[in-house]
Design a protein around this motif. Structure first.
Motif, short mmCIF file in Angstrom:
data_model
loop_
_atom_site.label_atom_id
_atom_site.label_comp_id
_atom_site.label_asym_id
_atom_site.label_seq_id
_atom_site.Cartn_x
_atom_site.Cartn_y
_atom_site.Cartn_z
N UNK A 140 41.17 19.00 26.82
CA UNK A 140 39.77 19.19 27.22
C UNK A 140 39.40 20.66 27.19
N UNK A 141 38.10 20.87 27.25
CA UNK A 141 37.57 22.22 27.38
C UNK A 141 36.93 22.38 28.75
N UNK A 142 36.97 23.60 29.23
CA UNK A 142 36.36 23.88 30.53
C UNK A 142 35.67 25.24 30.48
N UNK A 143 35.04 25.59 31.57
CA UNK A 143 34.43 26.91 31.68
C UNK A 143 34.85 27.53 33.01
N UNK A 144 35.22 28.81 32.96
CA UNK A 144 35.63 29.51 34.18
C UNK A 144 34.77 30.75 34.40
N UNK A 145 34.52 31.04 35.65
CA UNK A 145 33.77 32.23 36.08
C UNK A 145 32.29 32.19 35.69
N UNK A 146 31.73 31.03 35.32
CA UNK A 146 30.30 30.98 35.02
C UNK A 146 29.52 31.19 36.31
N UNK A 147 28.66 32.18 36.33
CA UNK A 147 27.91 32.53 37.53
C UNK A 147 28.57 33.61 38.37
N UNK A 148 29.79 33.99 38.00
CA UNK A 148 30.53 34.97 38.84
C UNK A 148 29.93 36.36 38.72
N UNK A 149 30.09 37.16 39.78
CA UNK A 149 29.61 38.55 39.70
C UNK A 149 30.34 39.30 38.60
N UNK A 150 29.69 40.33 38.07
CA UNK A 150 30.33 41.17 37.06
C UNK A 150 31.24 42.17 37.77
N UNK A 151 32.21 42.76 37.06
CA UNK A 151 33.18 43.63 37.75
C UNK A 151 32.53 44.75 38.55
N UNK A 152 31.40 45.30 38.05
CA UNK A 152 30.79 46.40 38.80
C UNK A 152 29.94 45.90 39.97
N UNK A 153 29.94 44.59 40.20
CA UNK A 153 29.17 44.03 41.33
C UNK A 153 30.08 43.49 42.44
N UNK A 154 31.40 43.70 42.25
CA UNK A 154 32.34 43.01 43.15
C UNK A 154 32.29 43.47 44.60
N UNK A 155 31.83 44.70 44.81
CA UNK A 155 31.85 45.21 46.19
C UNK A 155 30.92 44.41 47.10
N UNK A 156 29.93 43.80 46.52
CA UNK A 156 29.00 43.02 47.33
C UNK A 156 28.43 41.88 46.49
N UNK A 157 28.83 40.69 46.79
CA UNK A 157 28.29 39.55 46.03
C UNK A 157 28.19 38.32 46.91
N UNK A 158 27.38 37.38 46.46
CA UNK A 158 27.16 36.14 47.19
C UNK A 158 28.38 35.24 46.99
N UNK A 159 29.03 34.87 48.10
CA UNK A 159 30.26 34.10 47.96
C UNK A 159 30.00 32.68 47.44
N UNK A 160 28.74 32.26 47.39
CA UNK A 160 28.42 30.93 46.83
C UNK A 160 27.92 31.05 45.39
N UNK A 161 28.40 32.09 44.69
CA UNK A 161 27.91 32.39 43.34
C UNK A 161 28.04 31.22 42.37
N UNK A 162 28.95 30.33 42.64
CA UNK A 162 29.18 29.22 41.70
C UNK A 162 27.90 28.41 41.48
N UNK A 163 27.04 28.43 42.50
CA UNK A 163 25.85 27.56 42.44
C UNK A 163 24.59 28.31 42.05
N UNK A 164 24.77 29.58 41.62
CA UNK A 164 23.59 30.38 41.28
C UNK A 164 23.28 30.36 39.79
N UNK A 165 23.53 29.24 39.16
CA UNK A 165 23.38 29.16 37.72
C UNK A 165 21.92 29.29 37.28
N UNK A 166 21.74 29.90 36.10
CA UNK A 166 20.39 29.96 35.50
C UNK A 166 20.12 28.72 34.67
N UNK A 167 21.14 27.84 34.56
CA UNK A 167 21.01 26.67 33.69
C UNK A 167 19.89 25.76 34.16
N UNK A 168 19.26 25.13 33.19
CA UNK A 168 18.20 24.20 33.58
C UNK A 168 18.75 22.78 33.58
#
Lengths: 554, 202
Positions: A526-554
């Motif tokens: 199978x194929x999967x996707x990892x880290x979709x929605x995750x903060x970028x490396x320069x944003x790690x100091x402060x990010x929303x811990x529920x980032x998994x659900x912040x998708x821009x997908x429609x």
């Protein structure tokens, strides 16, 4: 209020385990939390105008540095394959322990692109390779070089620019043995360095696509919008290689599942759920629907599961809206009881994952228990008796003992290691050759055979003496004693039966990794996707811990 | 350099390939890893043993006694497994002799692991090579060669009593020094520092 852990005999069925979803316990999420205060750097960026060359990224804190070394190579389109038989990839990566010298990078340039036939050293921790998504990579380069951002809807159908096809660690191909690094606090969670590699590879894909676009059209090109980057992950193509892992590491499997079950139990035991926490749960649930509606697959098996999930989520939301649950005592226990009685496994496990979202205080302490020191329980307790072992099997394998292995359908498959790639494979015992070289993964069958011998052995016989005559059962004797201490150590199913769905085993493991959008391409990969929605490396100091659900997908 | 993980996996598969059961193969894989970690030539010896095993019969012992004799060489794997499995019955023997053991270095990790499970140090003499196993934590030895040892005529095992390696007098001498970290209590301190009242039998 007394709440029991869920029964392993029900939970550890493959169809149930194959319905697990990512959660706060998932390794990629715990990796991001652990490394949020590490310093991220891009140390080297030497790509030519077509994006081929070397790049180094690092995470550092105090005196420790981990460096990802990337080698981007030119390959022909017909050389690109996700299958394990491939010998060339668009890019190859290794995570180096410390700051690599020029000499290290030159040495690795000769080895890393060769992957399984290359040799790494104890200074390297993980190894991987990845291919460009033909559906997206060039499209994104074209858009950016023409000064336009790519269409988000088109991107969301794939979800990534590159797909890794294997990630290796723990001593493979000369990589550092786990014991060399196991006492480092920052990597106490399982697969943390593998997660770091994949996460930094994701950043490489953005940097490479920007670099190529800029070189193609310096005057007009734009950088990929960070919001779009955040919405892209890294794909992964996974075959049977993963399946034996969960059979071969029973204590680790137990510790993963036990952490999940302990979290669920503690959440169900909360008498007064605050409105704030309940709102976090509901908010994550509603936002997460976009992850489900943008979950595309051609697999009928998976589409049925997605449909069941969406139908059940609709029922569940209706239940939430009608039931006025706020301020009810033991609210999450009430919810759990309802979903268990009204919904299918796919949605039950989805909501279990969602229940963890408000509860860092419950989830975070469990993360450190998700590794295992397997050496501690390797020795068979030779002073125990046949009677004790038989009791353990009757207690822990009662469903397994009901399987009739005299029927061909229950012996249909066998697991073997392929000679050319040294990878696990599954074949039909009655059609294919090689069953004489079967791997010891038919645990249910072997436990049942052991039980039949124990049944006619003297109760008081010590296991040491029993093994003098029956060393052929040594591997399952060891396992049975392990299950005595670790209730979730064993899959309660037949791993060689005709109705086996190997992708259930893959999905179980991948859900703990934190994968989204399982896309079975057959019943074996199978194929999967990892880290979709995750903060970028320069944003790690402060990010929303529920980032998994912040998708821009429609 | 091959990692220990690669060594363990390769040996496990090779052992199975030589016809041993999977459970035994798991043990041998772990053992060779252990030997290599201890700095002893496990991989070399198992490789040579398997080469010899294709053409030569080794004696497979079942029950281990205090004196074990064989005209042909004993198989070190079967000997090791049975020593481990029977150790709860053997540990009270003063001395165990094994005469004519093939590839004796392969027997070593079984003894080391046995030392851990029975909680006793074990002394092993393989001809003139001496080994002291300390609960599978360390091995003391006068043998540091990286050679293949194809056989040993005389092997002796002793289970050591769990005695300290120092006298009571030496204990007292050192303990006295440790007392220099203690504070002499005044009557006042006796009342206030312990937390509980002085009357604790009411």
């Amino acid at each position: 209020m007394e709440v029991n852990l869920r029964d392993p005999k029900i939970l550890m069925k493959l169809s149930k385990l194959g319905s697990f979803h990512q959660s706060k316990l998932s390794f990629l999420r715990s990796f991001l939390n652990e490394f949020r205060d590490w310093e991220y750097r891009r140390d080297l960026f030497k790509l030519n105008q077509n994006g081929y060359g070397r790049v180094v990224y690092s995470f550092s804190k105090n005196n420790r540095t981990y460096s990802l070394i990337c080698f981007a190579n030119e390959i022909k389109d017909d050389e690109r394959s996700d299958r394990v038989i491939a010998t060339k990839w668009d890019a190859a990566f290794t995570l180096h322990d410390g700051v690599p010298t020029d000499h290290d990078i030159d040495r690795l340039a000769n080895e890393v692109p060769k992957q399984e036939v290359g040799r790494l050293s104890y200074k390297e921790l993980t190894l991987s390779r990845a291919n460009k998504s033909l559906r997206l990579f060039n499209y994104v380069v074209d858009c950016l070089s023409n000064g336009q951002q790519p269409d988000v809807n088109k991107l969301s159908k794939v979800g990534y620019l590159y797909r890794t096809t294997a990630v290796y660690g723990s001593g493979k191909f000369g990589l550092a043995d786990r014991f060399r690094i196991k006492n480092r606090d920052e990597i106490l969670g399982p697969f943390r360095l593998e997660m770091m590699l994949v996460y930094l590879v994701r950043q490489f894909t953005f940097d490479q696509v920007n670099h190529i676009a800029k070189n193609r059209n310096p005057g007009l090109a734009v950088q990929l919008d960070p919001n779009i980057c955040r919405n892209l992950g890294i794909g992964n193509s996974t075959g049977l290689g993963m399946a034996p892992f969960i059979v071969n590491h029973p204590e680790l499997l137990n510790n993963w599942i036990l952490a999940r079950e302990t979290a669920l139990k503690k959440i169900r035991q909360i008498e007064k759920v605050s409105n704030k926490d309940f709102n976090i749960f509901k908010d994550c649930l509603i936002k997460s629907l976009r992850n489900v509606t943008s979950w595309h697959t051609e697999s009928e098996f998976q589409n049925n599961k997605i449909k069941s999930l969406l139908d059940d989520l609709e029922k569940f939301i209706e239940f939430l809206n009608k039931s006025s649950l706020e301020n009810k005592p033991f609210l999450f226990n009430e919810i759990y009881s309802w979903i268990e009685n009204n919904l299918d496994d796919e949605c039950i496990e989805y909501i279990v994952s969602m229940m963890m979202e408000p509860y860092d205080k419950i989830v975070n302490p469990l993360l450190k228990n998700m590794s295992a020191d397997e050496e501690l329980n390797f020795n068979i307790p030779i002073d125990r008796t046949v009677e004790e072992l038989r009791n353990i099997i009757e207690q822990n394998y009662s469903d397994i003992l009901k399987i009739d292995f005299s029927k061909n359908e229950n012996n249909q498959n066998f697991w073997f290691i392929s000679k050319n790639k040294e990878e696990p494979r599954l074949a039909d015992r009655y059609k294919d050759h090689g069953s004489d070289l079967e791997q010891p993964l038919a645990i249910a069958r072997d436990i049942k055979k052991l039980y039949e011998i124990l049944f006619i052995s003297k109760n008081s016989l010590t296991i040491g003496k029993f093994l003098m005559k029956h060393n052929e059962f040594r591997h399952v004797v060891r396992r049975a004693f392990i299950t005595e201490k670790f209730p979730y150590a064993e899959i309660q199913d037949n791993t060689i039966g005709s109705n086996l769905m190997p992708i259930d085993m893959l999905r179980l493991k991948l859900s703990f990794f934190g994968a989204l959008k399982f896309d079975p391409r057959s019943n074996k990969w199978l194929r999967i996707c990892m880290f979709q929605g995750a903060p970028l490396p320069n944003e790690l100091k402060s990010f929303d811990s529920h980032w998994v659900y912040n998708s821009l997908n429609s | 350099m091959r990692s220990f993980s690669e060594i363990e996996t390769a040996v496990k598969r090779a052992t199975r390939g030589m016809g041993f059961s999977w459970g035994v193969a798991e043990e041998v894989g772990k053992n060779i890893r252990l030997l290599e970690m201890f700095g002893l030539p496990g991989f070399k010896n198992i490789n040579q043993y398997f080469k010899v095993l294709t053409n030569q019969e080794f004696e497979k012992i079942s029950t281990i006694s205090t004196i074990n004799n064989s005209k042909s060489l004993y198989c070190p794997i079967t000997m090791g497994l049975n020593f481990f499995d029977q150790s709860i019955h053997l540990k009270d023997a003063d001395n165990i002799q094994i005469n004519n053991l093939g590839f004796p270095l392969l027997f070593i990790p079984f003894v080391s692991r046995t030392s851990e499970i029975i909680g006793k140090r074990i002394f092993l003499k393989i001809d003139n090579k001496e080994f002291l196993f300390n609960f599978n934590q360390a091995v003391y030895s006068n043998y540091l060669s990286g050679d293949i040892v194809e056989k040993s005529e005389k092997n002796e095992l002793k289970f050591m009593e769990n005695n300290n390696l120092f006298s009571e007098e030496e204990w007292s001498e050192l303990y006295k020094l440790s007392e220099d970290t203690f504070v002499e209590e005044t009557d006042e301190l006796k009342q206030s520092a312990a937390g509980a009242g002085l009357i604790d039998n009411d």
